[in-house]
Every structure is written in C-alpha cells, then in structure tokens.
Design an enzyme around this catalytic site. Structure first.
Site, PDB file in Angstrom:
ATOM      1  N   LYS A 234       0.844  -1.202   0.000  1.00 10.89           N
ATOM      2  CA  LYS A 234       0.000   0.000   0.000  1.00 10.89           C
ATOM      3  C   LYS A 234       0.877   1.249   0.000  1.00 10.89           C
ATOM      4  CE  LYS A 234      -1.798   2.675   3.164  1.00 10.89           C
ATOM      5  NZ  LYS A 234      -1.769   3.992   2.511  1.00 10.89           N
TER       6      LYS A 234
ATOM      7  N   THR B 131       6.819   6.897  13.877  1.00 16.75           N
ATOM      8  CA  THR B 131       7.015   6.023  15.039  1.00 16.75           C
ATOM      9  C   THR B 131       5.673   5.694  15.682  1.00 16.75           C
ATOM     10  OG1 THR B 131       9.256   6.802  15.390  1.00 16.75           O
ATOM     11  CG2 THR B 131       8.121   5.933  17.320  1.00 16.75           C
TER      12      THR B 131
ATOM     13  N   GLY C  20       4.012   3.090  13.687  1.00 14.22           N
ATOM     14  CA  GLY C  20       4.848   1.893  13.848  1.00 14.22           C
ATOM     15  C   GLY C  20       4.545   1.164  15.150  1.00 14.22           C
TER      16      GLY C  20
ATOM     17  N   GLU D  11      10.687   0.622  10.014  1.00 10.11           N
ATOM     18  CA  GLU D  11      11.676   1.679   9.772  1.00 10.11           C
ATOM     19  C   GLU D  11      10.957   2.983  10.055  1.00 10.11           C
ATOM     20  OE1 GLU D  11      13.311   4.578   8.410  1.00 10.11           O
ATOM     21  OE2 GLU D  11      13.260   3.789   6.365  1.00 10.11           O
TER      22      GLU D  11
ATOM     23  N   CYS E 184      13.691  10.439   6.740  1.00  8.62           N
ATOM     24  CA  CYS E 184      13.729   9.903   8.110  1.00  8.62           C
ATOM     25  C   CYS E 184      15.127  10.022   8.715  1.00  8.62           C
ATOM     26  CB  CYS E 184      13.256   8.463   8.129  1.00  8.62           C
ATOM     27  SG  CYS E 184      14.015   7.473   6.855  1.00  8.62           S
TER      28      CYS E 184
ATOM     29  N   GLU F  74      10.745  14.932  15.597  1.00  7.75           N
ATOM     30  CA  GLU F  74      10.969  14.889  14.152  1.00  7.75           C
ATOM     31  C   GLU F  74      10.036  15.902  13.488  1.00  7.75           C
ATOM     32  OE1 GLU F  74       9.693  11.313  11.938  1.00  7.75           O
ATOM     33  OE2 GLU F  74      11.651  11.339  10.987  1.00  7.75           O
TER      34      GLU F  74
HETATM   35  P1  NDP Z   1       2.246   7.608   8.692  1.00  7.03           P
HETATM   36  O1  NDP Z   1       3.158   6.830   9.527  1.00  7.03           O
HETATM   37  O2  NDP Z   1       0.860   7.859   9.192  1.00  7.03           O
HETATM   38  O3  NDP Z   1       2.096   6.953   7.249  1.00  7.03           O
HETATM   39  C1  NDP Z   1       2.936   5.973   6.682  1.00  7.03           C
HETATM   40  C2  NDP Z   1       2.095   4.945   5.937  1.00  7.03           C
HETATM   41  O4  NDP Z   1       1.302   4.204   6.849  1.00  7.03           O
HETATM   42  C3  NDP Z   1       1.113   5.546   4.941  1.00  7.03           C
HETATM   43  O5  NDP Z   1       0.976   4.680   3.839  1.00  7.03           O
HETATM   44  C4  NDP Z   1      -0.154   5.594   5.756  1.00  7.03           C
HETATM   45  O6  NDP Z   1      -1.305   5.731   4.998  1.00  7.03           O
HETATM   46  C5  NDP Z   1      -0.085   4.282   6.504  1.00  7.03           C
HETATM   47  N1  NDP Z   1      -0.865   4.204   7.741  1.00  7.03           N
HETATM   48  C6  NDP Z   1      -1.369   5.213   8.496  1.00  7.03           C
HETATM   49  N2  NDP Z   1      -1.984   4.702   9.593  1.00  7.03           N
HETATM   50  C7  NDP Z   1      -1.861   3.358   9.533  1.00  7.03           C
HETATM   51  C8  NDP Z   1      -2.258   2.278  10.385  1.00  7.03           C
HETATM   52  N3  NDP Z   1      -2.908   2.489  11.520  1.00  7.03           N
HETATM   53  N4  NDP Z   1      -1.945   1.010  10.027  1.00  7.03           N
HETATM   54  C9  NDP Z   1      -1.247   0.778   8.893  1.00  7.03           C
HETATM   55  N5  NDP Z   1      -0.861   1.742   8.055  1.00  7.03           N
HETATM   56  C10 NDP Z   1      -1.142   3.025   8.362  1.00  7.03           C
HETATM   57  O7  NDP Z   1       2.917   8.976   8.355  1.00  7.03           O
HETATM   58  P2  NDP Z   1       2.189  10.327   7.894  1.00  7.03           P
HETATM   59  O8  NDP Z   1       2.207  10.369   6.438  1.00  7.03           O
HETATM   60  O9  NDP Z   1       0.856  10.512   8.548  1.00  7.03           O
HETATM   61  O10 NDP Z   1       3.177  11.395   8.482  1.00  7.03           O
HETATM   62  C11 NDP Z   1       3.102  11.771   9.851  1.00  7.03           C
HETATM   63  C12 NDP Z   1       4.475  12.041  10.395  1.00  7.03           C
HETATM   64  O11 NDP Z   1       5.219  10.846  10.371  1.00  7.03           O
HETATM   65  C13 NDP Z   1       5.295  12.990   9.571  1.00  7.03           C
HETATM   66  O12 NDP Z   1       5.036  14.306   9.928  1.00  7.03           O
HETATM   67  C14 NDP Z   1       6.684  12.575   9.893  1.00  7.03           C
HETATM   68  O13 NDP Z   1       7.123  13.196  11.065  1.00  7.03           O
HETATM   69  C15 NDP Z   1       6.572  11.106  10.136  1.00  7.03           C
HETATM   70  N6  NDP Z   1       6.988  10.292   8.983  1.00  7.03           N
HETATM   71  C16 NDP Z   1       8.167   9.660   9.073  1.00  7.03           C
HETATM   72  C17 NDP Z   1       8.620   8.896   8.021  1.00  7.03           C
HETATM   73  C18 NDP Z   1       9.905   8.214   8.120  1.00  7.03           C
HETATM   74  O14 NDP Z   1      10.338   7.580   7.154  1.00  7.03           O
HETATM   75  N7  NDP Z   1      10.564   8.307   9.236  1.00  7.03           N
HETATM   76  C19 NDP Z   1       7.867   8.764   6.773  1.00  7.03           C
HETATM   77  C20 NDP Z   1       6.590   9.440   6.796  1.00  7.03           C
HETATM   78  C21 NDP Z   1       6.198  10.167   7.870  1.00  7.03           C
HETATM   79  P3  NDP Z   1      -1.753   7.249   4.627  1.00  7.03           P
HETATM   80  O15 NDP Z   1      -0.757   7.739   3.667  1.00  7.03           O
HETATM   81  O16 NDP Z   1      -3.039   7.134   4.001  1.00  7.03           O
HETATM   82  O17 NDP Z   1      -1.807   8.007   5.915  1.00  7.03           O
END
Ligand code: NDP
Length: 478
Positions: free
Chosen positions: A184, A238, A241, A258, A292, A389
């Site tokens: 996804k 996180t 996660g 990750e 990240c 972050e």
């Molecule tokens: P998320 O962790 O919410 O999203 C990452 C992925 O997980 C997306 O595909 C998201 O879908 C999906 N997702 C969201 N909720 C769930 C769940 N309960 N179970 C399974 N999958 C889920 O990150 P965000 O995009 O909301 O960003 C929020 C914050 O996270 C950012 O501001 C940043 O600080 C941090 N972030 C960190 C990353 C990293 O690599 N360290 C990468 C991205 C974000 P959908 O896109 O529809 O929400």
C-alpha cells in the site's frame, strides 16, 4: 556572493500520460474497488488534481491477499532463483528505460525537485532491483543456511517521502527471496506505485506476485492486521509503527519497522568548512527535509560556530525554491497541507521556546504547499525542535566543546537512525562511530544510499534492516 539568475528550465510533463482514474492492481489486473470509493491525488506544488485513485476496503484487501497467496503457493515459491532473478532484472531494465517518465511522475505527485527524482530516486530504484536480482539465485551464500526458505505473503506499507524508492526497498528483497507481496503506497503519493504495477505487467511478472492497493490509513490497518499475511514491513511514523507492533504482537507475523529519526550532523573544528556546509545543506534540505535520516540537528564545535553559521547562511541564500519540475530547483513543495501545518506548528513552538529563527529571503509561490529553508539557533536540548521529528526543511543548531559532549548530545534522543561526522581525523571518525547509537554513521558525507549497505535504526527508529545481505533476513524464514 551574488545570486545568479537562472532562466526557467522546466522538464516537460508531456512524457507522462496520466489516466483519469486508477483501479487496484490485484492478480495482475487493474480492477475496480468492491465498494466503489475513490479519492483524488493532487500536485502539492499547484494543488491541481492529477488523478482519481481507488480506496481499497477490507474486501479488496482480502482479494489482494488471496491473489498473493495463490501466486505464492502455485508459482513464485516454486520458481528456481535463476528464474526469479530474470524477472527482477527485467523490472530493473524497464525502470531504467522509463526513468524520465517515472522521475516526472514522482516530482508531480510528491513535489520533490526533478533533479532529485531524476538523479537519486529513480536510479536507486533500478539499483535495488539489479542488486536483489543478483541475490535471487545465491541465497544459500547469504549466511542463512544452505536452503533458506521464503516467508510467504508480505504486507507492505510505505510513506510519501520517497514513494517509488520505498516501494523498491520493500518489493525487491521480498521477491528475490521468493515471497509475494501486497503493497500500500501512501495516500498522497500513489501514482508511481501504480506506474510500477504497469511495469510488472510489461515484465510479464506472474499475476499476483505483486499487488498494489491504494487507500489511506484504514487500508493500511486492514492490510497489516489481515490474518493471511506472514510478514509485515512498514516505513513511516514512530506512532503508527508502535500501533502496528501492538497489532502484530499476538500473531506469528514477522515484522520490520523503519520509523522516525532526529539525526545529529556533527561538525568538528578541523572539518573543511565549505564541504561541511554542503553536507549540512544536503542533510536537511534534500527532499525538503522529508527524510527519516535527515541531519535535522546540527552540532557544531563552539570554536568554529560563527564561521560555519556564516558560511551556511551564505549558501542558503543561493538555494532556489519553486517549481519541482524546473531543473534548477533545489527545494520543492511540501508534500501535503497536513505536513505543512505540522512544520509550521513546530517552528512556532521553536520561537515560543526562545530559539532564534532565520530563513534566507525567498519568495513562496502562492498556490501549493511551501515552507522556506529555516535555521534555528540558540536551541537547547530541551526544546521540542531539538527532540521531535519535524520532517521538513528546518534545522536546529546546537554547539559542543569536546568529542564526548558531542556523543552525549547526539545520543540524547529517543531515535537512532543516522548520524554524520565531519572531521579530517580518521581516528576521531572511528572513535565517534563506535559511540554513536545510530544505524548509519556517515563520515564527511551525508544522505548517501546504496542497495548493498544495510539501513535501519536503533531505539524508536525501529528494528530490522533493509538493503545489503542483512536486509534479506527480513524476508527469509530464519
Ligand atoms: P504515517 O506513519 O501515518 O504513514 C505511513 C504509511 O502508513 C502511509 O501509507 C499511511 O497511509 C499508513 N498508515 C497510516 N496509519 C496506519 C495504520 N494504523 N496502520 C497501517 N498503516 C497506516 O505517516 P504520515 O504520512 O501521517 O506522516 C506523519 C508524520 O510521520 C510525519 O510528519 C513525519 O514526522 C513522520 N513520517 C516519518 C517517516 C519516516 O520515514 N521516518 C515517513 C513518513 C512520515 P496514509 O498515507 O493514508 O496516511
């Protein structure tokens, strides 16, 4: 230093032919969603609607997992490694052939500068498939026993910051090891994953080996909690996660996470200043800081603080922010309104807590989501901008006097994904690297990625490794 004027050099978007709407890629075909729900994906630089995308519900997740199971049982796990390798090589070659198209598509949907999608993201995507194609028929030499077995069906959820690259990090090792996948992509950046589905068709990949389901957090939740999944791989925040770790805990699913980071980029007094400044800029302003492992905390040795800061400010005044498709652009758009709101909020908190905020003069486009490169000085370790972050183009600057103090401050974070060290002394690099609690330590460089080297975190940055020999473990029954 005078700032040069550059004539616009826009990359043509005519190479991309977008469909008005996209179905889900299940069992080798694009199919409509069961309950007919859809959402729009926009260009964050202009807010223009790019396409309509299907929102997968639980019934669709079920269909995708069944297709992956069928393909696993009847085709993919039975193919010899040499045959799997051919498909991976073929995919890598098609990614290279379509490199320009994929780069434009990524910049349109994500907002990142074309210079980065063209020169970093897409070449690395191809490199990951080439690298793992090489492993597919050599798994018995990877150090996991004479005939390591795949796990089965992998459910993979990825974020929006490196959409196609994160897909490659997930899909290439899974397929090389003999697993099938349901992936996804993030809600705001589904288009290159859908283009990848077309590449799978073009490569004649057996139906069901790769399934791409689009949707938001709910779709991700339905996927990772589906009982038909053997392995969950997640990259993202996180917070999510931890939720996934809790959801998987009672099951037999193997899990790799990750997650976030708050990396220290540490500049010692003997570092070559101009080179270090390039590394600082690359560390936090590459991909608008949506990285990240971004070097979001700059630790500068006190004796060179003024010199480094002056050079950094001069350099930032030359950065060009604007149209992601312009080949001169250094800083593109923020990926979404929600992310922009978060960056704004944390920056305001930084000011309220007493840090000094500075940005180079720069005009922000009226439409779309934009934030200027920003530097906070006078930051203390207690400030939220030094601990949380921000995931945007915002740098927090702190100082230190001794190597021991630098280590203490760098490790004073719940995260542990990466760190950077700038010094001419090799012995100091080794001394620091053995004390920094970070999965990756870059020396006199930053944000360098390579499929052959494992990537992953300590502490709340997650567990498991991606890339290299170590990354194979996540997809083998060992
Ligand atoms: P998320 O962790 O919410 O999203 C990452 C992925 O997980 C997306 O595909 C998201 O879908 C999906 N997702 C969201 N909720 C769930 C769940 N309960 N179970 C399974 N999958 C889920 O990150 P965000 O995009 O909301 O960003 C929020 C914050 O996270 C950012 O501001 C940043 O600080 C941090 N972030 C960190 C990353 C990293 O690599 N360290 C990468 C991205 C974000 P959908 O896109 O529809 O929400």
């Amino acid at each position: 230093m005078p700032k040069f004027e550059y004539a616009p050099a826009p990359e043509s978007r005519s190479i991309v032919s977008l469909r008005e709407s996209y179905g889900l890629f299940i069992g080798g075909e694009f199919t409509p969603g069961v309950d007919g729900r859809a959402f729009k994906t926009i260009s964050p630089a202009t807010e223009e609607v790019l396409a309509e995308v299907t929102e997968a519900g639980p019934a669709d997740v079920d269909r995708a997992v069944s297709a992956a199971r069928q393909a696993y049982e009847h085709t993919w796990s039975r193919l010899p490694g040499t045959e799997r390798a051919k498909y991976l090589f073929r995919i890598a070659r098609i990614v290279q052939e379509k490199g320009r198209e994929l780069a434009v598509l990524e910049s349109l949907d994500n907002g990142k500068p074309i210079r980065e999608s063209r020169d970093v993201d897409i070449p690395l995507v191809a490199a990951h498939f080439f690298y793992h194609a090489g492993w597919a028929d050599k798994l018995e030499y990877a150090g996991y026993g004479p005939a390591p077995r795949p796990l089965g069906v992998a459910g993979q959820v990825i974020p929006w910051n490196f959409p196609l690259l994160m897909l490659a990090w997930k899909i290439a090792p899974a397929l090389a090891c003999g697993n099938t996948v349901v992936l996804k992509p993030a809600e705001t950046t589904p288009l290159t994953a859908l283009a990848f589905a077309e590449i799978c068709q073009q490569a004649d990949l057996p139906p069901g080996v790769v399934n791409i389901i689009t949707g938001a957090g709910e779709t991700g939740r339905a996927l990772v909690t589906h009982p038909g999944i053997d392995k969950v791989a997640f990259t993202g925040s996180t917070e999510v996660g931890k939720e996934i770790a809790r959801a998987c805990a009672p099951s037999r699913k193997k899990l790799t996470l990750e997650l976030g980071g708050k990396a220290a980029n540490i500049v010692f007094e003997d570092a070559p200043v101009d080179q270090a400044v390039e590394g600082i800029v690359n560390g936090i302003f590459f991909n608008q800081g949506h990285v990240c492992c971004a070097g979001s905390r700059l630790l500068v040795q006190e004796s060179v603080y003024s010199e480094v800061l002056a050079a950094l400010r001069r350099r930032l005044e030359t950065l060009r922010l604007g149209d992601p498709l312009d080949k001169n652009t250094d800083v593109g758009a923020i990926n979404s309104a929600a992310q922009l709101a978060k960056i704004r909020e944390l920056s305001e908190v930084g000011e309220a807590e007493g840090a000094q905020r500075w940005s180079p003069p720069c005009e922000l486009p009226v439409k779309g989501f934009w934030f200027p490169p920003t530097v906070f000085t006078g930051v203390s370790q207690a400030h939220r901008i030094a601990r949380e972050e921000i995931f945007g183009p915002v740098l927090s600057v702190l100082t230190f006097r001794t190597p021991a103090e630098a280590v203490e401050k760098a490790n004073n974070t719940p995260y542990g994904l990466s760190a950077g060290v700038w010094t001419e002394k090799g012995s100091l690099i080794l001394w620091m690297a053995s004390r920094l609690r970070a999965g990756v330590v870059w020396a006199n460089t930053f944000n360098k990625f390579d499929p052959t080297s494992p990537f992953g975190g300590y502490k709340e940055s997650g567990y498991g490794r991606e890339g290299g020999r170590h990354g194979l473990e996540a997809y083998l029954d060992v």
